[in-house]
Design a protein around this motif. Structure first.
Motif, mmCIF file in Angstrom:
data_model
loop_
_atom_site.group_PDB
_atom_site.id
_atom_site.type_symbol
_atom_site.label_atom_id
_atom_site.label_comp_id
_atom_site.label_asym_id
_atom_site.label_seq_id
_atom_site.Cartn_x
_atom_site.Cartn_y
_atom_site.Cartn_z
ATOM 1 N N LEU A 321 12.900 -0.961 -15.500
ATOM 2 C CA LEU A 321 11.921 -0.032 -14.944
ATOM 3 C C LEU A 321 12.492 1.370 -14.770
ATOM 4 O O LEU A 321 13.675 1.544 -14.456
ATOM 5 N N ARG A 322 11.633 2.371 -14.940
ATOM 6 C CA ARG A 322 11.967 3.738 -14.578
ATOM 7 C C ARG A 322 11.683 3.941 -13.088
ATOM 8 O O ARG A 322 11.077 3.111 -12.444
ATOM 9 N N HIS A 323 12.114 5.056 -12.559
ATOM 10 C CA HIS A 323 11.814 5.467 -11.186
ATOM 11 C C HIS A 323 12.260 4.439 -10.153
ATOM 12 O O HIS A 323 11.570 4.210 -9.144
ATOM 13 N N LYS A 324 13.414 3.835 -10.348
ATOM 14 C CA LYS A 324 13.863 2.821 -9.389
ATOM 15 C C LYS A 324 14.053 3.383 -7.976
ATOM 16 O O LYS A 324 13.662 2.725 -7.000
ATOM 17 N N PRO A 325 14.644 4.581 -7.804
ATOM 18 C CA PRO A 325 14.748 5.107 -6.431
ATOM 19 C C PRO A 325 13.394 5.254 -5.751
ATOM 20 O O PRO A 325 13.251 4.961 -4.561
ATOM 21 N N ALA A 326 12.387 5.691 -6.501
ATOM 22 C CA ALA A 326 11.058 5.840 -5.918
ATOM 23 C C ALA A 326 10.472 4.481 -5.540
ATOM 24 O O ALA A 326 9.819 4.347 -4.499
ATOM 25 N N LEU A 327 10.714 3.483 -6.365
ATOM 26 C CA LEU A 327 10.202 2.145 -6.060
ATOM 27 C C LEU A 327 10.877 1.557 -4.823
ATOM 28 O O LEU A 327 10.219 0.903 -3.999
ATOM 29 N N VAL A 328 12.178 1.780 -4.698
ATOM 30 C CA VAL A 328 12.874 1.319 -3.493
ATOM 31 C C VAL A 328 12.324 2.046 -2.265
ATOM 32 O O VAL A 328 12.135 1.446 -1.194
ATOM 33 N N LEU A 329 12.044 3.342 -2.416
ATOM 34 C CA LEU A 329 11.460 4.108 -1.318
ATOM 35 C C LEU A 329 10.102 3.534 -0.910
ATOM 36 O O LEU A 329 9.822 3.366 0.288
ATOM 37 N N VAL A 330 9.267 3.226 -1.884
ATOM 38 C CA VAL A 330 7.959 2.646 -1.578
ATOM 39 C C VAL A 330 8.135 1.314 -0.852
ATOM 40 O O VAL A 330 7.458 1.036 0.145
ATOM 41 N N TRP A 331 9.052 0.489 -1.346
ATOM 42 C CA TRP A 331 9.307 -0.808 -0.715
ATOM 43 C C TRP A 331 9.762 -0.622 0.733
ATOM 44 O O TRP A 331 9.259 -1.292 1.642
ATOM 45 N N LEU A 332 10.701 0.278 0.956
ATOM 46 C CA LEU A 332 11.200 0.523 2.305
ATOM 47 C C LEU A 332 10.089 1.028 3.219
ATOM 48 O O LEU A 332 9.996 0.612 4.381
ATOM 49 N N SER A 333 9.255 1.909 2.705
ATOM 50 C CA SER A 333 8.172 2.465 3.525
ATOM 51 C C SER A 333 7.194 1.375 3.935
ATOM 52 O O SER A 333 6.746 1.323 5.100
ATOM 53 N N ILE A 334 6.851 0.491 2.995
ATOM 54 C CA ILE A 334 5.931 -0.598 3.326
ATOM 55 C C ILE A 334 6.563 -1.537 4.342
ATOM 56 O O ILE A 334 5.915 -1.954 5.321
ATOM 57 N N VAL A 335 7.831 -1.876 4.141
ATOM 58 C CA VAL A 335 8.508 -2.810 5.040
ATOM 59 C C VAL A 335 8.644 -2.209 6.435
ATOM 60 O O VAL A 335 8.363 -2.864 7.449
ATOM 61 N N VAL A 336 9.062 -0.942 6.524
ATOM 62 C CA VAL A 336 9.207 -0.293 7.828
ATOM 63 C C VAL A 336 7.859 -0.229 8.538
ATOM 64 O O VAL A 336 7.742 -0.558 9.729
ATOM 65 N N GLY A 337 6.811 0.193 7.820
ATOM 66 C CA GLY A 337 5.491 0.266 8.422
ATOM 67 C C GLY A 337 4.979 -1.088 8.856
ATOM 68 O O GLY A 337 4.374 -1.230 9.932
ATOM 69 N N THR A 338 5.226 -2.112 8.053
ATOM 70 C CA THR A 338 4.768 -3.462 8.378
ATOM 71 C C THR A 338 5.476 -3.999 9.612
ATOM 72 O O THR A 338 4.836 -4.566 10.515
ATOM 73 N N LEU A 339 6.768 -3.834 9.664
ATOM 74 C CA LEU A 339 7.526 -4.330 10.817
ATOM 75 C C LEU A 339 7.125 -3.605 12.095
ATOM 76 O O LEU A 339 7.025 -4.226 13.165
ATOM 77 N N ALA A 340 6.880 -2.307 12.005
ATOM 78 C CA ALA A 340 6.487 -1.542 13.189
ATOM 79 C C ALA A 340 5.150 -2.027 13.727
ATOM 80 O O ALA A 340 4.987 -2.251 14.941
ATOM 81 N N VAL A 341 4.184 -2.204 12.840
ATOM 82 C CA VAL A 341 2.861 -2.659 13.282
ATOM 83 C C VAL A 341 2.933 -4.089 13.817
ATOM 84 O O VAL A 341 2.299 -4.417 14.820
ATOM 85 N N ALA A 342 3.717 -4.948 13.162
ATOM 86 C CA ALA A 342 3.849 -6.329 13.623
ATOM 87 C C ALA A 342 4.453 -6.379 15.019
ATOM 88 O O ALA A 342 4.012 -7.171 15.875
ATOM 89 N N ALA A 343 5.439 -5.545 15.279
ATOM 90 C CA ALA A 343 6.077 -5.533 16.590
ATOM 91 C C ALA A 343 5.110 -5.083 17.675
ATOM 92 O O ALA A 343 5.150 -5.573 18.804
#
Length: 582
Positions: A321-343
């Protein structure tokens, strides 16, 4: 969008792919059919703001209950306008008076129209996933496989049968990912920033909780652009995004602009209903884990594990895949947002809460697996391909369940038949909708209750349409009234110490009304209860638990009906009869 060959940096331009548009259209049609099947499952879902959308056609842009941004109401109203024109052509009505009369006589065609619009918006997620995959350099076949994941996404299929903004939020979230990649491909400030801003505003205009994902994503994007293009370019892009957003947001959210004070008041009520921080983060994360592996409401066990290890797959040199740093950023953003809302939400995690989050994680997992299939050694390709196939198959199995339930016979047909035959002469207090005509005296009692509560909390009840007021009893009319249940999340509120600004129908529980003798003294002898076990043992209100315990102890259960559509709010229904003076 881009459908160009891998590695091509073509910004926002469209390029043709081998095979043309037909496979992508087929993907969209598959996704739409899955979401449209069973659109008429027999009744209006309690969470569908059909009335607010209908009132938009009369010029009422501010919803009565302002829990969510109003854009979904405006889009549904456009669908109703199209329905009106279609009805004129087919002679369903001869003008606006006939159109209005149809809405009050039988709104089925209205809520089915709203659901079909929701299905169409949700189906766009599949071609969007395909477009993202092609932009990342995947072959046409693997891009179609990624699109198929979103077409079959069970939670998306299920929620598309309920006309709310959650499905559109998930689609808009994928559009943000595509726009971000397009902007990075453009490599300079320009139209890419405008399109990215439009997608971000669209997402925020369907549900503002997406901000928990967009905030870390915005910060990370600024870092990526600064590293690749320099700080000046980043600041120019930021200015374009902010200016574009400042222009577009008020247009799409005119209802909030016109009634900002009430919007904030409803956000306060929403916070009381939704936040469960006193339960602790562990309760929220435990519920999130259960949701994540659910076959219908989550990602299923296979794709859930794949979603967790997505960064590891992206880090592999074999992932093409291209844009791997951007994909990792998207993954981190979703995970951080999900964990915050779950908490914050604790165990209160309704089905729709994670639709956008899980859609993004499912897509990222599918993309990473496809990248390994395309670029890995034979054993790795076979392993990643196997996981992708199994995950897709489990999605297909999960998607079948909401369709089965949607097309099942509604429970209400059985309960209505029983009530008409056995309880026609009783006064009935009910937790479920009854499809039989209501007696005029029962409606008057209900309206008097609302007015009494409005006066107590110093609020003004919205005006009721003339067509809703019962002037004379229809043949077969039954005396029934809604049990004084409260909005989900307000059960433990103290009527004497309300910590939010009360609005119509967002009442706190009234102690007087949660005493069995109160209703028996008013002549009620039949009680129709939904989900008895939950209300006896689990509901977050000792007042309500005691009411149902008293009901079980003093009254006789005469009938019980199993649910056919639990995903669509049907629960086990129990009918109790209480003798006079019980």
């Amino acid at each position: 969008m881009t459908f160009g060959r891998s590695g091509r940096r073509d910004g926002l331009h469209f390029t043709r792919t081998r095979g043309g548009w037909m496979p992508v259209m087929a993907l969209f049609l598959l996704a739409f059919v899955l979401r449209a099947l069973g659109a008429d499952y027999g009744y209006l879902h309690g969470d569908e703001p059909i009335g607010a959308a209908a009132r938009v056609l009369t010029g009422e842009l501010v919803p009565e209950q302002h829990f969510y941004p109003p854009l979904v109401n405006y889009l549904t109203a456009i669908g109703f306008a199209g329905l009106y024109l279609l009805g004129l052509v087919l002679s369903w009505w001869d003008g606006t008076d006939g159109f209005r009369a149809q809405y009050f006589a039988d709104p089925t065609v209205f809520y089915v129209t709203a659901r079909l619009m929701t299905a169409a918006v949700g189906a766009l997620s599949a071609p969007l996933a395909h477009a993202i995959a092609r932009r990342l350099g995947l072959s046409q076949g693997l891009a179609l496989a990624a699109g198929l994941i979103l077409a079959l996404y069970p939670l998306g299929v299920y929620m598309a049968h309920i006309s709310k903004g959650d499905v559109a939020l998930a689609t808009a979230g994928l559009a943000v990912i595509w726009a971000l990649l397009a902007r990075l491909d453009q490599g300079r400030p320009g139209w890419g920033d405008v399109v990215l801003a439009l997608c971000v505003v669209l997402a925020l205009s369907f549900k503002h909780s997406i901000l928990f994902i967009l905030a870390p994503l915005a910060f990370g994007t600024a870092v990526l652009v600064t590293r690749s293009e320099g700080p000046v370019s980043m600041l120019r892009s930021l200015a374009l995004v902010l200016v574009t957003g400042a222009i577009i947001w008020p247009v799409l959210n005119i209802g909030i602009v016109l009634d900002f004070e009430n919007f904030l008041a409803f956000q306060q009520i929403q916070a009381v209903m939704s936040l469960r921080m006193e339960e602790g983060a562990v309760a929220g994360l435990t519920m999130l884990a259960r949701r994540g592996i659910d076959m219908v409401l989550g990602l299923n066990p296979v794709l859930a594990v794949a979603a967790l290890i997505t960064p590891l797959m992206l880090a592999s040199r074999d992932c093409s895949l291209r844009h791997k740093p951007a994909l990792v950023l998207v993954w981190l953003s979703i995970v951080v947002g999900t964990l915050a809302v779950a908490a914050m939400s604790g165990s209160r995690q309704p089905e729709h809460l994670w639709i956008a989050n899980f859609a993004g994680l499912a897509l990222l997992a599918a993309l990473a697996l496809a990248g390994l299939v395309q670029g890995g050694e034979r054993a790795l390709r076979l392993g990643a391909g196997g996981v992708l196939v199994v995950g897709t198959a489990l999605f297909a199995i999960g998607a079948a369940e909401p369709l089965r339930q949607a097309m099942a016979e509604p429970q209400r047909l059985r309960t209505d038949a029983y009530i008409a035959e056995h309880l026609a002469e009783d006064r009935i207090l009910t937790m479920v909708d009854i499809g039989l005509p209501q007696r005029r005296e029962a409606q008057s009692m209900q309206l008097a209750r609302w007015q009494r509560l409005a006066e107590r909390y110093d609020v003004e009840m919205p005006q009721m349409a003339e067509e809703r007021i019962i002037r004379e009893n229809a043949p077969g009319a039954v005396f029934y009234m809604a049990m004084p249940t409260v909005m989900y999340g307000l059960e433990s509120t103290d009527e004497e110490a309300v910590d939010y600004e009360v609005h119509p129908h967002a009442w706190p529980p009234q102690r007087e009304e949660w005493q069995l003798d109160y209703w028996i003294d008013l002549g009620f002898s039949a009680f129709v209860v939904s989900n008895l076990g939950y209300h006896l043992n689990e509901i977050d209100s000792a007042l309500m638990r005691n009411f149902f315990a008293d009901l079980v102890e003093r009254c006789e259960m005469e009938a019980r009906f199993d649910p056919a559509k639990p995903l669509f709010l049907e629960r086990e229904v129990s009918i109790f009869l209480c003798p006079t003076g019980a």
